[in-house]
Design a protein around this motif. Sequence first.
Motif, PDB file in Angstrom:
ATOM      1  N   ASP A   1       0.774  -1.297  -0.063  1.00 56.40           N
ATOM      2  CA  ASP A   1      -0.256   0.094   0.103  1.00 56.40           C
ATOM      3  C   ASP A   1       0.786   1.191  -0.020  1.00 56.40           C
ATOM      4  O   ASP A   1       1.777   1.362   0.696  1.00 56.40           O
TER       5      ASP A   1
ATOM      6  N   HIS B   1      -6.003   2.647  -4.388  1.00 62.83           N
ATOM      7  CA  HIS B   1      -6.096   2.396  -2.944  1.00 62.83           C
ATOM      8  C   HIS B   1      -6.935   3.612  -2.473  1.00 62.83           C
ATOM      9  O   HIS B   1      -7.103   4.028  -1.338  1.00 62.83           O
TER      10      HIS B   1
ATOM     11  N   TRP C   1      -8.340  -3.742  -9.569  1.00 62.71           N
ATOM     12  CA  TRP C   1      -8.447  -4.267  -7.976  1.00 62.71           C
ATOM     13  C   TRP C   1      -8.655  -2.651  -7.183  1.00 62.71           C
ATOM     14  O   TRP C   1      -8.070  -1.815  -7.612  1.00 62.71           O
TER      15      TRP C   1
ATOM     16  N   ARG D   1      -8.541  -1.431  -2.995  1.00 63.62           N
ATOM     17  CA  ARG D   1      -8.260  -2.055  -1.478  1.00 63.62           C
ATOM     18  C   ARG D   1      -8.414  -0.722  -0.967  1.00 63.62           C
ATOM     19  O   ARG D   1      -7.766   0.261  -0.942  1.00 63.62           O
TER      20      ARG D   1
ATOM     21  N   ALA E   1      -8.321  -1.500   5.034  1.00 58.20           N
ATOM     22  CA  ALA E   1      -8.647  -2.761   4.197  1.00 58.20           C
ATOM     23  C   ALA E   1     -10.051  -3.371   5.347  1.00 58.20           C
ATOM     24  O   ALA E   1     -10.051  -4.639   5.212  1.00 58.20           O
TER      25      ALA E   1
END
Length: 244
Positions: free
Chosen positions: A46, A98, A145, A147, A151
Amino acid sequence: MRLVSKLFLAVVLSGSAAVANAAPLLEPSLHIRQGGDSPRVAVTLDACGGATDSRILSALVQYKIPATIFVTGTWLKRNAPSLDIMRAHPELFELENHGGRHIPAVDSPRKIYGIRSAGSPEAVLAEVETGAAALTKTGEPAPKWFRGATAQYSPSAIALIRKAGFKIAGYSINGDGGSLLGARETARRVSAAKDGDVIIAHINQPTHAAGEGLVKGLLALKDKGYTFVRLDDVDGDGTDDTTN
């Protein structure tokens, strides 16, 4: 004044009850499917904000260790040289979403690890969409994706994110405890990975000892013959309807 105090107490109690009655948060796990001649693990890092840990980035390039990097829009604005290095090695780095501002994808008001949640469905989608837009603005392919910060997710937020077309990246090994663990413990956790594990750690804390431990743990796995893969290279099985 007494009436005001009673009203204030009623509001506080009402807010506390709302949080207590809210659906419990989920912290999904993710494993990659086993296969091949050697054990495989996925390294996911991350980049929440702040700077870049050059110890980690340099080691990934030097030892040719592929990784999936989850970047925020905030990190992208501050780390152009590091982004250039990653983009120069497309065989190693997969850049994923993210979020725009590192806000937890929880659609009710609360704090997770001291970070205020998105607080509404609209705010969750805004965090996801601005994160994706920040990536594509750099010329990267549209991310697949997502995240979220911390999380952790509300179940309804997971449904929103999936409907928006993203798989949600859980993990099976917390490598660095949010980058707060020492070097020795981080190295121990990472080097203990098994075939199919997905490791989460951080690449945005260059002053933390965890970065040194992450490098040691990854090199220990490499010495044991492990193969490193990015999330898009393999099939993954996530809990809580995060990848189905």
